[in-house]
Design a protein around this motif. Structure first.
Motif, PDB file in Angstrom:
ATOM      1  N   LEU A   1      84.527 -37.053  62.848  1.00 25.33           N
ATOM      2  CA  LEU A   1      83.777 -36.822  64.262  1.00 25.33           C
ATOM      3  C   LEU A   1      83.609 -35.336  64.340  1.00 25.33           C
ATOM      4  CD1 LEU A   1      82.246 -37.521  66.436  1.00 25.33           C
ATOM      5  CD2 LEU A   1      84.524 -37.630  67.907  1.00 25.33           C
ATOM      6  N   LYS A   2      82.538 -34.712  64.318  1.00 26.74           N
ATOM      7  CA  LYS A   2      82.483 -33.213  64.531  1.00 26.74           C
ATOM      8  C   LYS A   2      82.464 -33.034  65.994  1.00 26.74           C
ATOM      9  CE  LYS A   2      79.729 -32.675  60.474  1.00 26.74           C
ATOM     10  NZ  LYS A   2      78.458 -32.175  59.732  1.00 26.74           N
ATOM     11  N   VAL A   3      83.036 -31.894  66.368  1.00 27.38           N
ATOM     12  CA  VAL A   3      83.081 -31.752  67.717  1.00 27.38           C
ATOM     13  C   VAL A   3      82.743 -30.336  68.216  1.00 27.38           C
ATOM     14  CG1 VAL A   3      84.719 -33.524  68.715  1.00 27.38           C
ATOM     15  CG2 VAL A   3      85.375 -31.260  67.756  1.00 27.38           C
ATOM     16  N   GLY A   4      82.433 -29.897  69.443  1.00 24.46           N
ATOM     17  CA  GLY A   4      82.014 -28.363  69.594  1.00 24.46           C
ATOM     18  C   GLY A   4      80.600 -28.214  69.624  1.00 24.46           C
ATOM     19  N   SER A   5      80.131 -27.437  70.195  1.00 21.77           N
ATOM     20  CA  SER A   5      78.579 -27.190  70.145  1.00 21.77           C
ATOM     21  C   SER A   5      78.215 -26.574  68.689  1.00 21.77           C
ATOM     22  CB  SER A   5      78.262 -25.727  70.965  1.00 21.77           C
ATOM     23  OG  SER A   5      79.167 -24.926  71.043  1.00 21.77           O
ATOM     24  N   ALA A   6      79.117 -25.916  67.893  1.00 23.58           N
ATOM     25  CA  ALA A   6      78.780 -25.497  66.493  1.00 23.58           C
ATOM     26  C   ALA A   6      79.223 -26.526  65.716  1.00 23.58           C
ATOM     27  CB  ALA A   6      79.594 -24.209  66.246  1.00 23.58           C
ATOM     28  N   ARG A   7      79.667 -27.454  66.031  1.00 21.44           N
ATOM     29  CA  ARG A   7      80.287 -28.774  65.092  1.00 21.44           C
ATOM     30  C   ARG A   7      81.063 -28.245  64.005  1.00 21.44           C
ATOM     31  NH1 ARG A   7      75.205 -29.678  66.993  1.00 21.44           N
ATOM     32  NH2 ARG A   7      74.859 -31.761  67.880  1.00 21.44           N
TER      33      ARG A   7
ATOM     34  N   LEU B   1      84.489 -28.008  64.420  1.00 17.23           N
ATOM     35  CA  LEU B   1      85.598 -28.714  64.059  1.00 17.23           C
ATOM     36  C   LEU B   1      85.543 -30.021  64.002  1.00 17.23           C
ATOM     37  CD1 LEU B   1      88.577 -27.871  65.132  1.00 17.23           C
ATOM     38  CD2 LEU B   1      87.988 -28.533  67.501  1.00 17.23           C
ATOM     39  N   ILE B   2      86.501 -30.821  62.940  1.00 22.56           N
ATOM     40  CA  ILE B   2      86.283 -32.004  62.448  1.00 22.56           C
ATOM     41  C   ILE B   2      87.316 -32.986  62.907  1.00 22.56           C
ATOM     42  CG2 ILE B   2      85.724 -33.609  60.824  1.00 22.56           C
ATOM     43  CD1 ILE B   2      84.076 -31.412  59.462  1.00 22.56           C
ATOM     44  N   LEU B   3      87.536 -33.878  63.690  1.00 25.82           N
ATOM     45  CA  LEU B   3      88.598 -34.891  63.787  1.00 25.82           C
ATOM     46  C   LEU B   3      88.574 -35.972  62.796  1.00 25.82           C
ATOM     47  CD1 LEU B   3      88.277 -35.165  67.640  1.00 25.82           C
ATOM     48  CD2 LEU B   3      90.175 -33.960  66.513  1.00 25.82           C
ATOM     49  N   THR B   4      89.624 -36.339  62.064  1.00 30.64           N
ATOM     50  CA  THR B   4      89.615 -37.024  60.986  1.00 30.64           C
ATOM     51  C   THR B   4      90.747 -38.210  61.194  1.00 30.64           C
ATOM     52  OG1 THR B   4      88.716 -35.719  59.378  1.00 30.64           O
ATOM     53  CG2 THR B   4      89.802 -37.750  58.565  1.00 30.64           C
TER      54      THR B   4
ATOM     55  N   THR C   1      90.233 -30.286  61.163  1.00 30.79           N
ATOM     56  CA  THR C   1      89.667 -29.241  60.282  1.00 30.79           C
ATOM     57  C   THR C   1      88.801 -28.159  61.338  1.00 30.79           C
ATOM     58  OG1 THR C   1      89.878 -30.766  58.719  1.00 30.79           O
ATOM     59  CG2 THR C   1      88.818 -28.704  58.191  1.00 30.79           C
ATOM     60  N   TRP C   2      89.048 -26.968  60.941  1.00 30.82           N
ATOM     61  CA  TRP C   2      88.275 -26.134  61.648  1.00 30.82           C
ATOM     62  C   TRP C   2      87.582 -25.012  60.706  1.00 30.82           C
ATOM     63  CZ3 TRP C   2      90.212 -20.886  64.260  1.00 30.82           C
ATOM     64  CH2 TRP C   2      89.349 -20.200  64.439  1.00 30.82           C
ATOM     65  N   TYR C   3      86.318 -25.086  60.525  1.00 36.49           N
ATOM     66  CA  TYR C   3      85.587 -24.032  59.708  1.00 36.49           C
ATOM     67  C   TYR C   3      85.283 -22.930  60.513  1.00 36.49           C
ATOM     68  CZ  TYR C   3      84.875 -27.975  56.408  1.00 36.49           C
ATOM     69  OH  TYR C   3      85.047 -28.645  55.400  1.00 36.49           O
ATOM     70  N   ALA C   4      86.315 -22.244  60.542  1.00 37.72           N
ATOM     71  CA  ALA C   4      86.472 -20.928  61.214  1.00 37.72           C
ATOM     72  C   ALA C   4      85.507 -19.728  60.859  1.00 37.72           C
ATOM     73  CB  ALA C   4      87.737 -20.394  61.185  1.00 37.72           C
ATOM     74  N   GLY C   5      84.839 -19.952  59.681  1.00 37.29           N
ATOM     75  CA  GLY C   5      83.809 -18.806  59.464  1.00 37.29           C
ATOM     76  C   GLY C   5      83.384 -19.058  57.993  1.00 37.29           C
ATOM     77  N   SER C   6      82.449 -18.323  57.300  1.00 37.23           N
ATOM     78  CA  SER C   6      81.796 -18.696  56.014  1.00 37.23           C
ATOM     79  C   SER C   6      83.001 -18.897  55.006  1.00 37.23           C
ATOM     80  CB  SER C   6      80.869 -17.816  55.961  1.00 37.23           C
ATOM     81  OG  SER C   6      81.347 -16.562  55.364  1.00 37.23           O
ATOM     82  N   SER C   7      83.799 -18.354  54.835  1.00 40.20           N
ATOM     83  CA  SER C   7      85.101 -18.213  53.932  1.00 40.20           C
ATOM     84  C   SER C   7      86.366 -18.836  54.162  1.00 40.20           C
ATOM     85  CB  SER C   7      85.011 -17.132  53.139  1.00 40.20           C
ATOM     86  OG  SER C   7      85.423 -16.002  53.941  1.00 40.20           O
ATOM     87  N   VAL C   8      86.666 -19.362  55.712  1.00 40.79           N
ATOM     88  CA  VAL C   8      87.927 -19.653  56.257  1.00 40.79           C
ATOM     89  C   VAL C   8      87.747 -20.929  56.711  1.00 40.79           C
ATOM     90  CG1 VAL C   8      89.568 -19.034  57.980  1.00 40.79           C
ATOM     91  CG2 VAL C   8      88.335 -17.175  56.783  1.00 40.79           C
ATOM     92  N   VAL C   9      88.602 -21.835  56.008  1.00 39.99           N
ATOM     93  CA  VAL C   9      88.878 -23.226  56.683  1.00 39.99           C
ATOM     94  C   VAL C   9      90.300 -23.575  57.026  1.00 39.99           C
ATOM     95  CG1 VAL C   9      88.717 -25.723  56.107  1.00 39.99           C
ATOM     96  CG2 VAL C   9      86.932 -24.093  55.164  1.00 39.99           C
ATOM     97  N   LEU C  10      90.461 -23.807  58.402  1.00 38.69           N
ATOM     98  CA  LEU C  10      92.018 -24.149  58.466  1.00 38.69           C
ATOM     99  C   LEU C  10      92.125 -25.791  58.882  1.00 38.69           C
ATOM    100  CD1 LEU C  10      92.519 -21.440  61.162  1.00 38.69           C
ATOM    101  CD2 LEU C  10      93.221 -21.260  58.658  1.00 38.69           C
TER     102      LEU C  10
END
Length: 132
Positions: free
Chosen positions: A79-85, A87-90, A112-121
């Motif tokens: 599930l993608k959450v937040g206005s920018a989608r 943040l993903i809950l798995t 999982t947070w896609y924090a930027g174009s080259s950063v994934v946490l």
């Protein structure tokens, strides 16, 4: 490998077929490890239900004496959450029917947070039950 465990070698191929709502993965692998030779094949599907919800389901099976599993099943809900989608809950699970009667069952979850174009946490946890 050292200590007379034999060579570890293999070859791997993957085909990816992408459509509007489905991405299919077809994997094939030939492997020799710990003096055990076998082949493994898997089919997986990522299905997008909406811009916020998708699933992933996979099945695989292998040959050989003990390294590659007889059967492996994986499934997850995402599930993608937040206005920018971004943040993903798995949540998901895994079933492995290994050689010689060994079985594994697992549940897992991740954020999982896609924090930027080259950063994934990513932070996650897995609980596994093995038999025996």
């Amino acid at each position: 490998m050292t200590n007379d465990f034999g060579d570890w070698k293999g070859a791997y191929a993957r085909a990816v077929l992408a459509g509007s709502r489905d991405v299919w993965y077809l994997d094939a692998k030939a492997q020799e490890a710990f003096r055990d030779k076998g082949v493994y094949g898997a089919l997986a599907n990522v299905h997008t239900f909406s811009d916020r919800f998708y699933t992933q389901v996979g099945i695989g099976a292998g040959t050989g004496d003990f390294v590659l599993p007889d059967l492996r099943l994986d499934a997850s809900l995402n599930l993608k959450v937040g206005s920018a989608r971004s943040l993903i809950l798995t949540a998901g699970g895994t079933l492995v029917d290994a050689k010689s009667g060994f079985e594994d069952r697992a549940l897992f979850g991740a954020l999982t947070w896609y924090a930027g174009s080259s950063v994934v946490l990513e932070a996650g946890a897995r609980i596994n039950w093995s038999n025996p």
